[in-house]
Scaffold this motif. Structure first.
Motif, PDB file in Angstrom:
ATOM      1  N   GLN A  98       0.833  -1.205   0.000  1.00 36.53           N
ATOM      2  CA  GLN A  98       0.000   0.000   0.000  1.00 36.53           C
ATOM      3  C   GLN A  98       0.867   1.255   0.000  1.00 36.53           C
ATOM      4  O   GLN A  98       0.530   2.264  -0.653  1.00 36.53           O
ATOM      5  CB  GLN A  98      -0.925  -0.008   1.213  1.00 36.53           C
ATOM      6  N   LEU A  99       1.989   1.193   0.711  1.00 30.71           N
ATOM      7  CA  LEU A  99       2.885   2.341   0.739  1.00 30.71           C
ATOM      8  C   LEU A  99       3.493   2.594  -0.638  1.00 30.71           C
ATOM      9  O   LEU A  99       3.664   3.750  -1.052  1.00 30.71           O
ATOM     10  CB  LEU A  99       3.988   2.104   1.771  1.00 30.71           C
ATOM     11  N   ALA A 100       3.802   1.534  -1.366  1.00 31.31           N
ATOM     12  CA  ALA A 100       4.343   1.686  -2.719  1.00 31.31           C
ATOM     13  C   ALA A 100       3.321   2.350  -3.635  1.00 31.31           C
ATOM     14  O   ALA A 100       3.667   3.226  -4.451  1.00 31.31           O
ATOM     15  CB  ALA A 100       4.739   0.320  -3.268  1.00 31.31           C
ATOM     16  N   ARG A 101       2.058   1.966  -3.510  1.00 34.48           N
ATOM     17  CA  ARG A 101       1.015   2.575  -4.334  1.00 34.48           C
ATOM     18  C   ARG A 101       0.819   4.049  -3.988  1.00 34.48           C
ATOM     19  O   ARG A 101       0.651   4.898  -4.876  1.00 34.48           O
ATOM     20  CB  ARG A 101      -0.303   1.803  -4.173  1.00 34.48           C
ATOM     21  N   GLN A 102       0.840   4.368  -2.700  1.00 36.93           N
ATOM     22  CA  GLN A 102       0.685   5.764  -2.298  1.00 36.93           C
ATOM     23  C   GLN A 102       1.886   6.603  -2.717  1.00 36.93           C
ATOM     24  O   GLN A 102       1.736   7.761  -3.119  1.00 36.93           O
ATOM     25  CB  GLN A 102       0.477   5.860  -0.782  1.00 36.93           C
ATOM     26  N   LEU A 103       3.082   6.031  -2.649  1.00 40.65           N
ATOM     27  CA  LEU A 103       4.279   6.759  -3.062  1.00 40.65           C
ATOM     28  C   LEU A 103       4.233   7.054  -4.561  1.00 40.65           C
ATOM     29  O   LEU A 103       4.525   8.185  -4.996  1.00 40.65           O
ATOM     30  CB  LEU A 103       5.528   5.948  -2.718  1.00 40.65           C
ATOM     31  N   ALA A 104       3.860   6.063  -5.352  1.00 44.98           N
ATOM     32  CA  ALA A 104       3.768   6.272  -6.797  1.00 44.98           C
ATOM     33  C   ALA A 104       2.695   7.297  -7.129  1.00 44.98           C
ATOM     34  O   ALA A 104       2.881   8.150  -8.011  1.00 44.98           O
ATOM     35  CB  ALA A 104       3.468   4.943  -7.489  1.00 44.98           C
ATOM     36  N   ASP A 105       1.577   7.244  -6.418  1.00 48.58           N
ATOM     37  CA  ASP A 105       0.506   8.207  -6.638  1.00 48.58           C
ATOM     38  C   ASP A 105       0.959   9.621  -6.284  1.00 48.58           C
ATOM     39  O   ASP A 105       0.654  10.589  -6.994  1.00 48.58           O
ATOM     40  CB  ASP A 105      -0.720   7.815  -5.808  1.00 48.58           C
ATOM     41  N   PHE A 106       1.718   9.734  -5.194  1.00 47.56           N
ATOM     42  CA  PHE A 106       2.213  11.053  -4.778  1.00 47.56           C
ATOM     43  C   PHE A 106       3.194  11.627  -5.792  1.00 47.56           C
ATOM     44  O   PHE A 106       3.108  12.805  -6.175  1.00 47.56           O
ATOM     45  CB  PHE A 106       2.881  10.935  -3.406  1.00 47.56           C
ATOM     46  N   LEU A 107       4.133  10.807  -6.262  1.00 45.78           N
ATOM     47  CA  LEU A 107       5.126  11.291  -7.223  1.00 45.78           C
ATOM     48  C   LEU A 107       4.481  11.670  -8.554  1.00 45.78           C
ATOM     49  O   LEU A 107       4.943  12.597  -9.232  1.00 45.78           O
ATOM     50  CB  LEU A 107       6.202  10.229  -7.448  1.00 45.78           C
ATOM     51  N   SER A 108       3.401  10.976  -8.913  1.00 45.45           N
ATOM     52  CA  SER A 108       2.721  11.275 -10.173  1.00 45.45           C
ATOM     53  C   SER A 108       1.840  12.511 -10.053  1.00 45.45           C
ATOM     54  O   SER A 108       1.886  13.412 -10.904  1.00 45.45           O
ATOM     55  CB  SER A 108       1.870  10.074 -10.616  1.00 45.45           C
ATOM     56  N   ARG A 109       1.029  12.569  -9.000  1.00 44.26           N
ATOM     57  CA  ARG A 109       0.086  13.682  -8.848  1.00 44.26           C
ATOM     58  C   ARG A 109       0.787  15.004  -8.547  1.00 44.26           C
ATOM     59  O   ARG A 109       0.373  16.056  -9.026  1.00 44.26           O
ATOM     60  CB  ARG A 109      -0.922  13.368  -7.740  1.00 44.26           C
ATOM     61  N   SER A 110       1.834  14.964  -7.741  1.00 43.18           N
ATOM     62  CA  SER A 110       2.538  16.199  -7.383  1.00 43.18           C
ATOM     63  C   SER A 110       3.401  16.722  -8.523  1.00 43.18           C
ATOM     64  O   SER A 110       3.800  17.887  -8.519  1.00 43.18           O
ATOM     65  CB  SER A 110       3.410  15.969  -6.151  1.00 43.18           C
ATOM     66  N   GLY A 111       3.706  15.865  -9.495  1.00 43.81           N
ATOM     67  CA  GLY A 111       4.549  16.275 -10.612  1.00 43.81           C
ATOM     68  C   GLY A 111       6.020  16.337 -10.269  1.00 43.81           C
ATOM     69  O   GLY A 111       6.810  16.866 -11.057  1.00 43.81           O
ATOM     70  N   ALA A 112       6.399  15.818  -9.088  1.00 44.33           N
ATOM     71  CA  ALA A 112       7.804  15.887  -8.671  1.00 44.33           C
ATOM     72  C   ALA A 112       8.701  15.069  -9.584  1.00 44.33           C
ATOM     73  O   ALA A 112       9.786  15.507  -9.975  1.00 44.33           O
ATOM     74  CB  ALA A 112       7.933  15.401  -7.224  1.00 44.33           C
ATOM     75  N   LEU A 113       8.234  13.872  -9.971  1.00 41.68           N
ATOM     76  CA  LEU A 113       9.050  13.011 -10.833  1.00 41.68           C
ATOM     77  C   LEU A 113       9.149  13.585 -12.244  1.00 41.68           C
ATOM     78  O   LEU A 113      10.217  13.543 -12.869  1.00 41.68           O
ATOM     79  CB  LEU A 113       8.450  11.607 -10.860  1.00 41.68           C
ATOM     80  N   ARG A 114       8.065  14.140 -12.727  1.00 36.66           N
ATOM     81  CA  ARG A 114       8.071  14.708 -14.073  1.00 36.66           C
ATOM     82  C   ARG A 114       8.944  15.956 -14.154  1.00 36.66           C
ATOM     83  O   ARG A 114       9.674  16.158 -15.127  1.00 36.66           O
ATOM     84  CB  ARG A 114       6.645  15.035 -14.502  1.00 36.66           C
ATOM     85  N   SER A 115       8.876  16.800 -13.123  1.00 34.52           N
ATOM     86  CA  SER A 115       9.650  18.046 -13.138  1.00 34.52           C
ATOM     87  C   SER A 115      11.149  17.800 -13.030  1.00 34.52           C
ATOM     88  O   SER A 115      11.944  18.659 -13.425  1.00 34.52           O
ATOM     89  CB  SER A 115       9.197  18.944 -11.987  1.00 34.52           C
ATOM     90  N   SER A 116      11.555  16.649 -12.511  1.00 35.20           N
ATOM     91  CA  SER A 116      12.979  16.329 -12.393  1.00 35.20           C
ATOM     92  C   SER A 116      13.481  15.469 -13.550  1.00 35.20           C
ATOM     93  O   SER A 116      14.519  14.825 -13.429  1.00 35.20           O
ATOM     94  CB  SER A 116      13.255  15.620 -11.068  1.00 35.20           C
ATOM     95  N   GLY A 117      12.733  15.453 -14.651  1.00 28.86           N
ATOM     96  CA  GLY A 117      13.173  14.715 -15.822  1.00 28.86           C
ATOM     97  C   GLY A 117      12.858  13.239 -15.787  1.00 28.86           C
ATOM     98  O   GLY A 117      13.461  12.453 -16.530  1.00 28.86           O
ATOM     99  N   GLY A 118      11.931  12.826 -14.923  1.00 28.79           N
ATOM    100  CA  GLY A 118      11.544  11.423 -14.857  1.00 28.79           C
ATOM    101  C   GLY A 118      12.467  10.561 -14.030  1.00 28.79           C
ATOM    102  O   GLY A 118      12.390   9.318 -14.111  1.00 28.79           O
ATOM    103  N   ILE A 119      13.316  11.174 -13.225  1.00 25.04           N
ATOM    104  CA  ILE A 119      14.257  10.402 -12.413  1.00 25.04           C
ATOM    105  C   ILE A 119      14.591  11.209 -11.160  1.00 25.04           C
ATOM    106  O   ILE A 119      14.808  12.419 -11.225  1.00 25.04           O
ATOM    107  CB  ILE A 119      15.527  10.061 -13.223  1.00 25.04           C
ATOM    108  N   MET A 120      14.597  10.542  -9.996  1.00 26.99           N
ATOM    109  CA  MET A 120      14.852  11.205  -8.715  1.00 26.99           C
ATOM    110  C   MET A 120      15.687  10.296  -7.824  1.00 26.99           C
ATOM    111  O   MET A 120      15.508   9.075  -7.824  1.00 26.99           O
ATOM    112  CB  MET A 120      13.542  11.551  -7.988  1.00 26.99           C
ATOM    113  N   THR A 121      16.585  10.906  -7.056  1.00 28.41           N
ATOM    114  CA  THR A 121      17.356  10.139  -6.086  1.00 28.41           C
ATOM    115  C   THR A 121      16.475   9.769  -4.897  1.00 28.41           C
ATOM    116  O   THR A 121      15.477  10.446  -4.613  1.00 28.41           O
ATOM    117  CB  THR A 121      18.570  10.939  -5.585  1.00 28.41           C
ATOM    118  N   LEU A 122      16.853   8.699  -4.199  1.00 28.79           N
ATOM    119  CA  LEU A 122      16.067   8.269  -3.046  1.00 28.79           C
ATOM    120  C   LEU A 122      16.081   9.298  -1.922  1.00 28.79           C
ATOM    121  O   LEU A 122      15.119   9.407  -1.163  1.00 28.79           O
ATOM    122  CB  LEU A 122      16.603   6.924  -2.522  1.00 28.79           C
ATOM    123  N   VAL A 123      17.151  10.064  -1.822  1.00 29.85           N
ATOM    124  CA  VAL A 123      17.224  11.102  -0.787  1.00 29.85           C
ATOM    125  C   VAL A 123      16.152  12.159  -1.025  1.00 29.85           C
ATOM    126  O   VAL A 123      15.442  12.572  -0.098  1.00 29.85           O
ATOM    127  CB  VAL A 123      18.627  11.741  -0.765  1.00 29.85           C
TER     128      VAL A 123
END
Length: 293
Positions: free
Chosen positions: A148-173
């Motif tokens: 469930q945490l994996a699904r919520q994390l993916a939903d957060f990164l997609s909805r917030s646009g954080a992953l898209r704004s960083s070029g589709g790649i983000m460090t774990l930090v």
């Protein structure tokens, strides 16, 4: 006769010693001024005085900490109440949004209201209050919690646009900091995040874990293309006479470590060549491929 009377008065005055009594009264008045009635001067001296002073300080510190923790618990309780209200309101907005999608009749007022609702929903999602954050106690088991945490994390990164704004790649930090900030008080541990990123690809959530040769671990969108990024870096290097990791991170607004890894990946794809000096590490276009050699 007058001389005898004068000598008698002088002798009487000497016997009374009135000047001594006035001096004692003056000292008494000064003492009463500095020591009001009912107060007693401290008799503790030496080690006893130090022990008494430390005991008094400890009592004051204990009372202060007790009061502070009481205020903090009250603040946390109020914060939980506010979060529950906001989550309830967010759920109402989601229901209204679903109902509006099924309704084909729209007007200008409805459009304006919908825009306001979208802005408010996005703001709440940014604060991590748009939905109930999963916890270990609510999930029931560790495996269900991680899923469930994996699904919520993916939903957060997609909805917030954080992953898209960083070029589709983000460090774990970066992911860890952004996601914990959004969750508020329900923080996750680094071990939980490491367990979750291994499930992203298995659950087909549109992103997966990637580990660079240097050991840097990132979350990468499935549509991320290293060759496309390498071409962008080559174009950036052509237009600026070379590029450094710092310049690339500022240009693409990404992490410095991530920029270094992407430049090295472009070098492995033979789009760039490096020039390592004492000043910095520069990357230039690969002239052998550029000129058709």
């Amino acid at each position: 006769r007058m001389r005898d009377q004068a000598l008698t008065k002088i002798d009487l005055s000497l016997r009374r010693k009135a000047w001594e009594r006035s001096r004692q009264q003056q000292q008494k008045s000064v003492y009463q001024k500095h020591n009001p009635k009912g107060s007693r001067p401290s008799q503790s001296v030496g080690v006893a005085a130090i022990i008494a002073r430390n005991k008094r300080r400890n009592e004051e510190a204990k009372a202060l900490s007790k009061s502070a923790f009481g205020d903090f618990e009250g603040l946390l309780q109020r914060a939980r109440d506010v979060q529950r209200v906001i989550e309830k309101y967010s759920a109402t907005l989601d229901k209204q949004k679903n109902n509006s999608n099924n309704d084909n009749v729209e007007n200008a007022a409805g459009d304006s209201s919908t825009e306001d609702e979208i802005k408010l929903t996005n703001m709440l999602r940014g604060m991590g209050m748009a939905s109930n954050a999963v916890t270990k106690s609510s999930a029931g088991s560790i495996s269900m919690y991680h899923e469930q945490l994996a699904r919520q994390l993916a939903d957060f990164l997609s909805r917030s646009g954080a992953l898209r704004s960083s070029g589709g790649i983000m460090t774990l930090v970066d992911v860890y900091c952004l996601y914990n900030r959004a969750r508020g008080t329900n923080l996750i541990s680094p071990d939980d995040l490491l367990s979750v990123v291994d499930l992203l690809q298995t659950l087909q959530l549109g992103m997966s874990k990637r580990k660079f040769p240097s050991g840097v671990v990132v979350i990468q969108a499935d549509d991320h293309d290293d060759e496309l990024m390498a071409k962008k870096l080559k174009e950036l290097s052509l237009n600026n006479g070379g590029v450094t990791a710092l310049f690339a991170s500022q240009h693409f607004k990404i992490n410095l470590i991530l920029a270094t890894e992407l430049l090295l990946a472009a070098e492995r794809l033979e789009y760039l060549c490096r020039d390592s000096t004492l000043e910095s590490l520069m990357f230039f276009p690969n002239r052998f491929l550029l000129d058709g050699w």
